[in-house]
Design a protein around this motif. Structure first.
Motif, mmCIF file in Angstrom:
data_model
loop_
_atom_site.group_PDB
_atom_site.id
_atom_site.type_symbol
_atom_site.label_atom_id
_atom_site.label_comp_id
_atom_site.label_asym_id
_atom_site.label_seq_id
_atom_site.Cartn_x
_atom_site.Cartn_y
_atom_site.Cartn_z
ATOM 1 N N THR A 221 -33.324 -33.157 -25.467
ATOM 2 C CA THR A 221 -33.968 -31.546 -25.735
ATOM 3 C C THR A 221 -33.719 -30.426 -24.752
ATOM 4 O O THR A 221 -34.628 -30.601 -23.694
ATOM 5 C CB THR A 221 -35.498 -31.579 -25.949
ATOM 6 N N ARG A 223 -34.591 -27.311 -25.728
ATOM 7 C CA ARG A 223 -36.081 -25.920 -25.761
ATOM 8 C C ARG A 223 -36.761 -26.221 -24.857
ATOM 9 O O ARG A 223 -37.568 -27.219 -24.897
ATOM 10 C CB ARG A 223 -36.463 -25.960 -26.937
ATOM 11 N N ARG A 226 -40.887 -27.824 -25.567
ATOM 12 C CA ARG A 226 -40.352 -29.200 -26.403
ATOM 13 C C ARG A 226 -40.674 -29.797 -25.532
ATOM 14 O O ARG A 226 -40.219 -31.499 -25.515
ATOM 15 C CB ARG A 226 -39.261 -29.256 -27.338
#
Lengths: 286, 255
Positions: A221, A223, A226
Protein backbone atom coordinates in the motif's frame (compact mmCIF):
# COMPACT_ATOMS: atom_id res chain seq x y z
CA UNK A 1 -3.35 -29.11 13.13
CA UNK A 2 -4.12 -27.48 16.46
CA UNK A 3 -2.24 -30.17 18.26
CA UNK A 4 0.69 -29.70 15.93
CA UNK A 5 0.83 -25.95 16.48
CA UNK A 6 0.21 -25.95 20.22
CA UNK A 7 2.51 -28.29 22.03
CA UNK A 8 1.31 -29.40 25.51
CA UNK A 9 1.71 -26.70 28.11
CA UNK A 10 2.03 -23.84 25.65
CA UNK A 11 -1.05 -21.95 26.78
CA UNK A 12 -0.32 -22.43 30.45
CA UNK A 13 3.33 -21.39 30.14
CA UNK A 14 3.91 -17.91 31.55
CA UNK A 15 7.25 -17.37 29.77
CA UNK A 16 5.41 -17.87 26.48
CA UNK A 17 2.67 -15.42 27.43
CA UNK A 18 5.32 -12.89 28.46
CA UNK A 19 7.18 -13.36 25.22
CA UNK A 20 4.03 -12.92 23.15
CA UNK A 21 3.03 -9.74 24.99
CA UNK A 22 6.47 -8.21 24.77
CA UNK A 23 6.71 -9.30 21.13
CA UNK A 24 3.42 -7.62 20.29
CA UNK A 25 4.45 -4.33 21.90
CA UNK A 26 7.77 -4.33 20.11
CA UNK A 27 6.16 -5.25 16.78
CA UNK A 28 3.82 -2.24 17.06
CA UNK A 29 6.64 0.15 17.92
CA UNK A 30 8.87 -1.27 15.17
CA UNK A 31 6.09 -0.79 12.61
CA UNK A 32 5.76 2.91 13.39
CA UNK A 33 9.50 3.49 13.58
CA UNK A 34 10.22 1.26 10.60
CA UNK A 35 7.93 3.26 8.34
CA UNK A 36 10.02 6.37 8.94
CA UNK A 37 13.30 4.47 8.77
CA UNK A 38 12.46 3.50 5.19
CA UNK A 39 11.29 7.01 4.37
CA UNK A 40 14.52 8.51 5.70
CA UNK A 41 16.69 5.74 4.24
CA UNK A 42 18.24 5.06 7.60
CA UNK A 43 18.28 1.26 7.54
CA UNK A 44 22.05 1.26 7.98
CA UNK A 45 21.86 3.64 10.93
CA UNK A 46 19.16 1.44 12.45
CA UNK A 47 21.38 -1.56 12.04
CA UNK A 48 24.38 0.28 13.50
CA UNK A 49 22.26 1.07 16.56
CA UNK A 50 21.65 -2.64 17.05
CA UNK A 51 25.39 -3.16 17.13
CA UNK A 52 25.84 -0.39 19.68
CA UNK A 53 22.99 -1.89 21.70
CA UNK A 54 24.89 -5.17 21.63
CA UNK A 55 27.83 -3.40 23.21
CA UNK A 56 25.55 -2.15 25.97
CA UNK A 57 24.14 -5.63 26.50
CA UNK A 58 27.61 -7.10 26.67
CA UNK A 59 28.71 -4.47 29.18
CA UNK A 60 25.59 -5.17 31.27
CA UNK A 61 26.40 -8.86 31.36
CA UNK A 62 29.97 -8.08 32.37
CA UNK A 63 28.83 -5.98 35.33
CA UNK A 64 25.77 -8.24 35.99
CA UNK A 65 23.19 -5.52 35.30
CA UNK A 66 19.86 -6.19 33.60
CA UNK A 67 20.33 -6.53 29.83
CA UNK A 68 17.53 -4.03 29.07
CA UNK A 69 19.43 -1.26 30.84
CA UNK A 70 22.53 -2.12 28.85
CA UNK A 71 20.65 -2.18 25.55
CA UNK A 72 18.99 1.19 26.22
CA UNK A 73 22.12 2.99 27.41
CA UNK A 74 24.12 1.54 24.53
CA UNK A 75 21.58 2.45 21.87
CA UNK A 76 21.03 5.98 23.17
CA UNK A 77 24.78 6.62 23.28
CA UNK A 78 25.02 5.30 19.74
CA UNK A 79 22.15 7.51 18.61
CA UNK A 80 23.87 10.62 19.97
CA UNK A 81 27.14 9.64 18.29
CA UNK A 82 25.36 9.07 14.97
CA UNK A 83 23.51 12.39 15.23
CA UNK A 84 26.75 14.26 15.86
CA UNK A 85 28.56 12.46 13.03
CA UNK A 86 25.58 12.89 10.69
CA UNK A 87 26.39 14.17 7.24
CA UNK A 88 24.11 15.40 4.48
CA UNK A 89 25.77 13.21 1.88
CA UNK A 90 24.67 9.61 2.13
CA UNK A 91 28.06 8.07 1.32
CA UNK A 92 29.91 10.10 3.94
CA UNK A 93 27.14 9.40 6.44
CA UNK A 94 27.46 5.67 5.77
CA UNK A 95 31.20 5.76 6.33
CA UNK A 96 30.84 7.61 9.64
CA UNK A 97 28.12 5.16 10.67
CA UNK A 98 30.42 2.29 9.75
CA UNK A 99 33.30 3.64 11.81
CA UNK A 100 31.09 4.13 14.89
CA UNK A 101 29.71 0.65 14.39
CA UNK A 102 33.28 -0.67 14.26
CA UNK A 103 34.21 0.95 17.57
CA UNK A 104 31.06 -0.48 19.17
CA UNK A 105 31.68 -3.97 17.82
CA UNK A 106 35.26 -3.86 19.01
CA UNK A 107 34.09 -2.99 22.50
CA UNK A 108 31.47 -5.80 22.43
CA UNK A 109 34.28 -8.17 21.56
CA UNK A 110 36.21 -7.04 24.60
CA UNK A 111 33.24 -7.15 27.01
CA UNK A 112 32.13 -10.59 25.86
CA UNK A 113 35.67 -11.86 26.11
CA UNK A 114 36.06 -10.49 29.64
CA UNK A 115 32.69 -11.93 30.68
CA UNK A 116 33.54 -15.36 29.35
CA UNK A 117 36.89 -15.39 31.12
CA UNK A 118 35.80 -13.86 34.44
CA UNK A 119 32.55 -15.81 34.96
CA UNK A 120 31.25 -19.28 34.20
CA UNK A 121 28.58 -17.80 31.94
CA UNK A 122 29.77 -19.19 28.60
CA UNK A 123 26.49 -18.76 26.72
CA UNK A 124 26.53 -15.00 27.18
CA UNK A 125 27.60 -14.11 23.66
CA UNK A 126 24.75 -16.07 22.20
CA UNK A 127 22.28 -14.61 24.66
CA UNK A 128 23.22 -11.01 23.97
CA UNK A 129 23.49 -11.43 20.22
CA UNK A 130 20.53 -13.65 19.52
CA UNK A 131 18.12 -12.98 22.37
CA UNK A 132 16.62 -14.94 25.20
CA UNK A 133 12.98 -13.92 25.23
CA UNK A 134 11.86 -16.76 27.47
CA UNK A 135 13.87 -15.29 30.37
CA UNK A 136 11.98 -11.99 30.39
CA UNK A 137 10.33 -11.25 33.75
CA UNK A 138 6.83 -9.86 34.35
CA UNK A 139 8.06 -6.45 35.44
CA UNK A 140 10.27 -6.18 32.34
CA UNK A 141 7.34 -7.08 30.10
CA UNK A 142 5.23 -4.37 31.73
CA UNK A 143 8.06 -1.89 31.21
CA UNK A 144 8.50 -2.89 27.57
CA UNK A 145 4.77 -2.51 26.86
CA UNK A 146 4.64 0.87 28.61
CA UNK A 147 7.67 2.34 26.87
CA UNK A 148 6.51 1.02 23.51
CA UNK A 149 3.05 2.59 23.82
CA UNK A 150 4.51 5.90 25.00
CA UNK A 151 6.95 6.05 22.07
CA UNK A 152 4.27 5.07 19.54
CA UNK A 153 2.02 7.88 20.79
CA UNK A 154 4.88 10.37 20.75
CA UNK A 155 6.01 9.45 17.24
CA UNK A 156 2.50 9.51 15.80
CA UNK A 157 1.98 12.92 17.40
CA UNK A 158 4.83 14.37 15.32
CA UNK A 159 4.11 12.12 12.31
CA UNK A 160 3.25 14.96 9.94
CA UNK A 161 6.28 17.23 10.49
CA UNK A 162 8.48 14.14 10.64
CA UNK A 163 7.22 12.98 7.27
CA UNK A 164 7.76 16.37 5.63
CA UNK A 165 11.27 16.62 7.09
CA UNK A 166 12.09 13.15 5.89
CA UNK A 167 10.86 13.64 2.34
CA UNK A 168 11.84 17.25 1.58
CA UNK A 169 14.12 18.62 4.28
CA UNK A 170 14.56 21.96 2.50
CA UNK A 171 10.83 22.71 2.41
CA UNK A 172 10.39 21.59 6.00
CA UNK A 173 13.18 23.93 7.08
CA UNK A 174 11.64 26.79 5.11
CA UNK A 175 8.31 26.17 6.80
CA UNK A 176 10.00 26.56 10.16
CA UNK A 177 10.17 22.92 11.17
CA UNK A 178 13.14 22.17 13.28
CA UNK A 179 14.73 19.54 11.04
CA UNK A 180 17.76 18.90 13.22
CA UNK A 181 15.72 18.52 16.38
CA UNK A 182 13.31 16.16 14.65
CA UNK A 183 16.19 14.14 13.23
CA UNK A 184 17.70 13.84 16.66
CA UNK A 185 14.36 12.90 18.21
CA UNK A 186 13.81 10.21 15.60
CA UNK A 187 17.30 8.81 16.13
CA UNK A 188 16.45 8.42 19.83
CA UNK A 189 13.13 6.70 19.06
CA UNK A 190 14.99 4.38 16.73
CA UNK A 191 17.49 3.64 19.50
CA UNK A 192 14.73 2.81 21.96
CA UNK A 193 12.98 0.59 19.40
CA UNK A 194 16.14 -1.32 18.71
CA UNK A 195 16.92 -1.69 22.41
CA UNK A 196 13.47 -3.05 23.21
CA UNK A 197 13.40 -5.49 20.35
CA UNK A 198 16.90 -6.63 21.29
CA UNK A 199 15.20 -8.30 24.24
CA UNK A 200 13.04 -10.37 21.90
CA UNK A 201 15.14 -11.08 18.84
CA UNK A 202 18.60 -10.39 20.21
CA UNK A 203 20.48 -7.25 19.35
CA UNK A 204 21.87 -8.35 16.01
CA UNK A 205 18.48 -9.22 14.60
CA UNK A 206 16.50 -6.14 15.69
CA UNK A 207 17.07 -4.88 12.17
CA UNK A 208 14.72 -7.57 10.86
CA UNK A 209 11.74 -6.34 12.84
CA UNK A 210 12.59 -2.71 12.18
CA UNK A 211 12.94 -2.93 8.41
CA UNK A 212 11.14 -6.11 7.31
CA UNK A 213 7.43 -5.56 8.08
CA UNK A 214 7.61 -1.90 7.05
CA UNK A 215 9.20 -2.85 3.73
CA UNK A 216 6.57 -5.53 3.07
CA UNK A 217 3.77 -3.09 3.89
CA UNK A 218 5.29 -0.49 1.60
CA UNK A 219 5.02 -2.94 -1.29
CA UNK A 220 1.31 -3.50 -0.61
CA UNK A 221 0.00 0.00 0.00
CA UNK A 222 1.11 3.55 -0.72
CA UNK A 223 -0.91 5.31 1.99
CA UNK A 224 1.10 6.03 5.13
CA UNK A 225 -1.57 5.21 7.78
CA UNK A 226 -2.41 1.94 6.07
CA UNK A 227 1.23 1.06 5.61
CA UNK A 228 1.90 1.58 9.32
CA UNK A 229 -1.14 -0.48 10.36
CA UNK A 230 -0.26 -3.26 7.94
CA UNK A 231 3.36 -3.31 9.13
CA UNK A 232 2.12 -3.62 12.71
CA UNK A 233 -0.08 -6.57 11.78
CA UNK A 234 2.70 -8.31 9.87
CA UNK A 235 5.14 -7.74 12.74
CA UNK A 236 2.61 -8.98 15.28
CA UNK A 237 2.03 -12.12 13.25
CA UNK A 238 5.78 -12.74 12.94
CA UNK A 239 6.60 -12.30 16.63
CA UNK A 240 3.63 -14.35 17.88
CA UNK A 241 4.10 -17.22 15.47
CA UNK A 242 7.88 -17.06 16.02
CA UNK A 243 7.51 -17.40 19.77
CA UNK A 244 5.07 -20.33 19.42
CA UNK A 245 7.26 -22.16 16.91
CA UNK A 246 10.37 -21.63 19.03
CA UNK A 247 8.56 -23.09 22.02
CA UNK A 248 7.36 -26.03 19.93
CA UNK A 249 10.81 -26.62 18.49
CA UNK A 250 11.99 -27.97 21.84
CA UNK A 251 9.71 -30.94 21.21
CA UNK A 252 10.67 -31.55 17.60
CA UNK A 253 13.76 -33.51 18.36
CA UNK A 254 14.30 -35.89 21.19
CA UNK A 255 17.56 -34.17 22.16
CA UNK A 256 15.55 -31.15 23.41
CA UNK A 257 17.69 -28.50 21.72
CA UNK A 258 15.20 -25.99 20.35
CA UNK A 259 15.79 -23.34 17.74
CA UNK A 260 16.00 -19.67 18.80
CA UNK A 261 12.97 -17.36 18.61
CA UNK A 262 14.91 -14.86 16.51
CA UNK A 263 15.50 -17.48 13.83
CA UNK A 264 11.78 -18.08 13.37
CA UNK A 265 10.86 -14.40 13.50
CA UNK A 266 13.37 -13.51 10.81
CA UNK A 267 12.37 -16.38 8.54
CA UNK A 268 8.69 -15.39 8.81
CA UNK A 269 9.51 -11.73 8.11
CA UNK A 270 11.57 -12.61 5.04
CA UNK A 271 8.81 -14.92 3.78
CA UNK A 272 6.28 -12.09 4.22
CA UNK A 273 8.54 -9.79 2.23
CA UNK A 274 8.83 -12.32 -0.60
CA UNK A 275 5.06 -12.84 -0.73
CA UNK A 276 4.44 -9.08 -0.62
CA UNK A 277 6.83 -8.67 -3.54
CA UNK A 278 4.98 -11.29 -5.55
CA UNK A 279 1.61 -9.68 -4.87
CA UNK A 280 3.01 -6.28 -5.78
CA UNK A 281 4.22 -7.56 -9.14
CA UNK A 282 1.01 -9.44 -9.90
CA UNK A 283 -1.02 -6.34 -9.18
CA UNK A 284 1.21 -4.14 -11.30
CA UNK A 285 0.96 -6.45 -14.30
CA UNK A 286 -2.85 -6.48 -14.16
CA UNK B 1 52.49 -16.82 15.17
CA UNK B 2 54.46 -16.12 11.99
CA UNK B 3 51.64 -17.59 9.94
CA UNK B 4 49.06 -15.45 11.71
CA UNK B 5 51.19 -12.40 11.06
CA UNK B 6 51.52 -13.30 7.38
CA UNK B 7 47.78 -13.92 7.10
CA UNK B 8 47.07 -10.57 8.74
CA UNK B 9 49.44 -8.85 6.33
CA UNK B 10 47.66 -10.39 3.35
CA UNK B 11 44.29 -9.42 4.84
CA UNK B 12 45.43 -5.84 5.42
CA UNK B 13 46.75 -5.37 1.88
CA UNK B 14 43.52 -6.65 0.37
CA UNK B 15 41.38 -4.68 2.84
CA UNK B 16 43.28 -1.51 1.89
CA UNK B 17 42.80 -2.06 -1.85
CA UNK B 18 39.18 -3.24 -1.70
CA UNK B 19 38.24 -0.88 1.13
CA UNK B 20 39.20 2.14 -0.95
CA UNK B 21 36.53 1.26 -3.48
CA UNK B 22 34.04 0.28 -0.78
CA UNK B 23 34.27 3.83 0.55
CA UNK B 24 34.35 5.56 -2.85
CA UNK B 25 31.44 3.54 -4.20
CA UNK B 26 29.37 3.91 -1.02
CA UNK B 27 29.14 0.15 -0.43
CA UNK B 28 29.67 0.39 3.32
CA UNK B 29 26.46 -1.34 4.35
CA UNK B 30 26.76 -4.22 1.82
CA UNK B 31 30.37 -4.79 2.94
CA UNK B 32 29.17 -5.00 6.53
CA UNK B 33 26.30 -7.32 5.60
CA UNK B 34 28.52 -9.69 3.63
CA UNK B 35 30.97 -9.94 6.51
CA UNK B 36 28.29 -10.63 9.09
CA UNK B 37 26.56 -13.13 6.83
CA UNK B 38 29.79 -15.06 6.42
CA UNK B 39 29.72 -15.85 10.12
CA UNK B 40 26.64 -18.03 9.55
CA UNK B 41 28.58 -20.02 6.98
CA UNK B 42 31.41 -20.67 9.40
CA UNK B 43 29.07 -21.91 12.14
CA UNK B 44 27.20 -24.04 9.61
CA UNK B 45 30.42 -25.62 8.42
CA UNK B 46 31.47 -26.30 12.02
CA UNK B 47 28.12 -27.95 12.64
CA UNK B 48 28.57 -30.24 9.63
CA UNK B 49 32.22 -30.90 10.45
CA UNK B 50 33.50 -29.16 7.32
CA UNK B 51 36.35 -26.68 6.92
CA UNK B 52 35.11 -23.30 8.30
CA UNK B 53 36.85 -21.51 5.44
CA UNK B 54 34.54 -23.28 3.00
CA UNK B 55 31.51 -22.09 4.96
CA UNK B 56 32.87 -18.55 5.09
CA UNK B 57 33.48 -18.47 1.36
CA UNK B 58 30.11 -19.92 0.36
CA UNK B 59 28.07 -17.71 2.67
CA UNK B 60 29.88 -14.51 1.83
CA UNK B 61 29.28 -15.29 -1.85
CA UNK B 62 25.64 -16.02 -1.03
CA UNK B 63 25.40 -12.66 0.73
CA UNK B 64 27.00 -10.84 -2.21
CA UNK B 65 24.66 -12.58 -4.65
CA UNK B 66 21.64 -11.84 -2.49
CA UNK B 67 22.46 -8.15 -2.25
CA UNK B 68 23.17 -7.92 -6.00
CA UNK B 69 19.85 -9.56 -6.94
CA UNK B 70 17.57 -7.93 -4.35
CA UNK B 71 19.01 -4.48 -4.95
CA UNK B 72 17.54 -4.36 -8.44
CA UNK B 73 14.03 -4.62 -7.01
CA UNK B 74 14.09 -2.81 -3.69
CA UNK B 75 15.56 0.23 -1.96
CA UNK B 76 19.25 -0.60 -1.60
CA UNK B 77 19.56 -0.30 2.19
CA UNK B 78 16.42 -2.40 2.75
CA UNK B 79 17.66 -5.13 0.42
CA UNK B 80 21.01 -5.20 2.19
CA UNK B 81 19.42 -5.24 5.64
CA UNK B 82 17.14 -8.14 4.76
CA UNK B 83 19.96 -10.23 3.33
CA UNK B 84 21.99 -9.48 6.44
CA UNK B 85 19.33 -10.59 8.92
CA UNK B 86 18.47 -13.72 6.93
CA UNK B 87 22.06 -14.92 7.03
CA UNK B 88 22.45 -13.97 10.70
CA UNK B 89 19.27 -15.83 11.60
CA UNK B 90 20.66 -18.94 9.93
CA UNK B 91 23.82 -18.38 11.96
CA UNK B 92 21.85 -18.19 15.20
CA UNK B 93 20.06 -21.44 14.32
CA UNK B 94 23.37 -23.15 13.59
CA UNK B 95 24.90 -21.88 16.84
CA UNK B 96 21.91 -23.15 18.84
CA UNK B 97 22.42 -26.63 17.37
CA UNK B 98 26.17 -26.73 17.88
CA UNK B 99 27.36 -28.26 21.09
CA UNK B 100 31.02 -27.33 20.72
CA UNK B 101 32.73 -24.85 22.96
CA UNK B 102 31.32 -21.32 22.68
CA UNK B 103 34.79 -19.81 22.64
CA UNK B 104 35.27 -20.98 19.07
CA UNK B 105 32.18 -19.06 17.97
CA UNK B 106 33.31 -15.93 19.77
CA UNK B 107 36.69 -16.32 18.06
CA UNK B 108 35.01 -16.41 14.68
CA UNK B 109 32.94 -13.35 15.52
CA UNK B 110 35.62 -11.17 17.00
CA UNK B 111 38.90 -12.64 15.81
CA UNK B 112 41.52 -14.67 17.55
CA UNK B 113 45.16 -15.46 17.14
CA UNK B 114 44.52 -19.15 16.58
CA UNK B 115 47.01 -20.84 14.31
CA UNK B 116 46.74 -20.49 10.58
CA UNK B 117 48.18 -23.55 8.84
CA UNK B 118 50.61 -23.45 5.88
CA UNK B 119 47.96 -24.90 3.63
CA UNK B 120 45.42 -22.28 4.63
CA UNK B 121 48.03 -19.59 4.14
CA UNK B 122 48.60 -20.68 0.53
CA UNK B 123 44.87 -20.58 -0.10
CA UNK B 124 44.58 -17.13 1.49
CA UNK B 125 47.49 -15.93 -0.65
CA UNK B 126 45.73 -17.12 -3.80
CA UNK B 127 42.50 -15.35 -2.85
CA UNK B 128 44.45 -12.17 -2.05
CA UNK B 129 46.16 -12.26 -5.43
CA UNK B 130 42.87 -12.69 -7.30
CA UNK B 131 41.25 -9.82 -5.36
CA UNK B 132 44.10 -7.40 -5.97
CA UNK B 133 44.48 -8.28 -9.66
CA UNK B 134 40.74 -7.91 -10.26
CA UNK B 135 40.47 -4.55 -8.54
CA UNK B 136 43.64 -3.09 -10.03
CA UNK B 137 42.81 -4.21 -13.56
CA UNK B 138 39.32 -2.70 -13.24
CA UNK B 139 40.61 0.42 -11.47
CA UNK B 140 39.32 3.00 -13.94
CA UNK B 141 35.96 1.38 -14.76
CA UNK B 142 35.23 0.85 -11.04
CA UNK B 143 36.06 4.47 -10.27
CA UNK B 144 34.11 5.90 -13.20
CA UNK B 145 31.00 3.81 -12.60
CA UNK B 146 31.04 4.92 -8.96
CA UNK B 147 31.51 8.63 -9.58
CA UNK B 148 29.13 8.99 -12.50
CA UNK B 149 27.22 5.90 -13.58
CA UNK B 150 25.64 7.76 -16.51
CA UNK B 151 28.96 8.68 -18.09
CA UNK B 152 30.14 5.10 -17.53
CA UNK B 153 27.06 3.76 -19.30
CA UNK B 154 27.57 6.25 -22.11
CA UNK B 155 31.04 4.89 -22.64
CA UNK B 156 29.63 1.40 -23.02
CA UNK B 157 30.55 0.01 -19.60
CA UNK B 158 28.26 -2.63 -18.12
CA UNK B 159 27.60 -0.95 -14.76
CA UNK B 160 25.39 -3.76 -13.42
CA UNK B 161 28.09 -6.33 -14.12
CA UNK B 162 30.77 -4.13 -12.52
CA UNK B 163 28.62 -3.77 -9.39
CA UNK B 164 28.16 -7.54 -9.20
CA UNK B 165 31.88 -8.21 -9.73
CA UNK B 166 32.76 -5.78 -6.99
CA UNK B 167 30.37 -7.42 -4.52
CA UNK B 168 32.07 -10.77 -5.24
CA UNK B 169 35.46 -9.15 -4.61
CA UNK B 170 34.16 -7.88 -1.25
CA UNK B 171 33.03 -11.43 -0.47
CA UNK B 172 36.47 -12.83 -1.30
CA UNK B 173 38.27 -10.16 0.72
CA UNK B 174 35.97 -10.88 3.65
CA UNK B 175 36.64 -14.60 3.59
CA UNK B 176 40.33 -13.89 3.60
CA UNK B 177 40.31 -11.57 6.60
CA UNK B 178 37.92 -13.42 8.92
CA UNK B 179 40.30 -16.05 10.33
CA UNK B 180 42.37 -13.23 11.83
CA UNK B 181 40.12 -10.27 12.66
CA UNK B 182 36.75 -12.02 12.94
CA UNK B 183 33.51 -11.50 11.01
CA UNK B 184 32.32 -8.46 12.87
CA UNK B 185 35.51 -6.46 12.36
CA UNK B 186 36.70 -7.29 8.86
CA UNK B 187 34.61 -4.35 7.98
CA UNK B 188 36.53 -1.96 10.26
CA UNK B 189 39.78 -2.98 8.61
CA UNK B 190 38.24 -2.18 5.21
CA UNK B 191 36.47 1.08 6.05
CA UNK B 192 38.70 2.80 8.60
CA UNK B 193 41.99 3.13 6.71
CA UNK B 194 40.25 3.84 3.39
CA UNK B 195 38.08 6.59 4.88
CA UNK B 196 41.10 8.24 6.52
CA UNK B 197 43.17 7.99 3.33
CA UNK B 198 40.43 9.63 1.29
CA UNK B 199 40.23 12.52 3.71
CA UNK B 200 43.98 13.14 3.43
CA UNK B 201 44.76 12.55 -0.26
CA UNK B 202 42.79 13.49 -3.36
CA UNK B 203 44.52 11.47 -6.10
CA UNK B 204 42.78 8.05 -6.22
CA UNK B 205 45.95 6.02 -6.80
CA UNK B 206 47.76 7.72 -3.92
CA UNK B 207 44.73 7.42 -1.66
CA UNK B 208 44.63 3.70 -2.34
CA UNK B 209 48.34 3.34 -1.56
CA UNK B 210 47.90 5.27 1.68
CA UNK B 211 44.87 3.14 2.55
CA UNK B 212 46.98 -0.03 2.14
CA UNK B 213 49.76 1.42 4.28
CA UNK B 214 47.34 2.44 7.02
CA UNK B 215 45.58 -0.95 6.94
CA UNK B 216 48.95 -2.66 7.35
CA UNK B 217 49.85 -0.43 10.28
CA UNK B 218 46.44 -1.00 11.83
CA UNK B 219 46.58 -4.79 11.47
CA UNK B 220 50.12 -5.04 12.81
CA UNK B 221 49.57 -2.82 15.87
CA UNK B 222 46.27 -4.59 16.59
CA UNK B 223 47.93 -8.00 16.50
CA UNK B 224 50.81 -6.83 18.66
CA UNK B 225 48.38 -5.33 21.20
CA UNK B 226 46.25 -8.48 21.21
CA UNK B 227 49.37 -10.58 21.70
CA UNK B 228 50.48 -8.43 24.62
CA UNK B 229 47.12 -8.26 26.41
CA UNK B 230 45.50 -11.54 25.30
CA UNK B 231 42.33 -9.56 24.44
CA UNK B 232 40.48 -10.19 21.15
CA UNK B 233 42.14 -8.72 18.02
CA UNK B 234 38.80 -7.30 16.93
CA UNK B 235 38.69 -4.90 19.85
CA UNK B 236 41.95 -3.27 18.80
CA UNK B 237 41.07 -3.19 15.09
CA UNK B 238 37.71 -1.55 15.80
CA UNK B 239 38.85 1.05 18.30
CA UNK B 240 42.16 1.95 16.62
CA UNK B 241 40.37 2.43 13.28
CA UNK B 242 37.71 4.55 14.99
CA UNK B 243 40.19 6.74 16.82
CA UNK B 244 42.25 7.21 13.65
CA UNK B 245 39.16 8.31 11.73
CA UNK B 246 37.91 10.68 14.41
CA UNK B 247 41.33 12.29 14.90
CA UNK B 248 41.78 12.80 11.15
CA UNK B 249 38.32 14.31 10.82
CA UNK B 250 38.89 16.67 13.70
CA UNK B 251 42.30 17.66 12.34
CA UNK B 252 40.91 18.33 8.85
CA UNK B 253 38.11 20.41 10.27
CA UNK B 254 40.31 22.48 12.55
CA UNK B 255 42.57 23.51 9.66
Amino acid sequence: MMKWLFEPGLVASSPVAHAIFAGAAVALLSAVTGFFVLLRRQAFAGHALTDVATTGGAAASLWSLTPLLGFVVGAVTGASALSVAGDERVRERDVATGVILGIATGCSALFLYLTSTSTANTGVAQQVLFGSVFDVSTSTVALVVLISLALVTLTLAVARPLMVTSLVPAIAAARGERTRLLGWFFMLVMAATVALSALITGAVLSTALLVGPAASAQRLTARPPRAIALAALLGLFATTLGVILAYDSFYWRSSGTGLPVSFFIVIIIVAQYAVAGRMHRIRRSN
Amino acid sequence: MLNTWLAATLAAVVAGVVGFFVVVRGETFPAHAIANGAFAGATGATLLGLNPLLGLASFSLLGAGGVAVLRRRAQSDVATGLVLVTLLALGSAFVSQTTTYQGQVVGLLFGSLFGVSHQQLLLLGAIALVCCVTVLSLFRPLLLSALSPDVARGRGLNVGLLNAIFLVVIAAATTLSIPVVGTFLVFSLMIGPAAVARRLVISPARAMALSVALALGLAWTAIASAYATNWPVGFFVGTYAGVLYLVTNWWRRSR
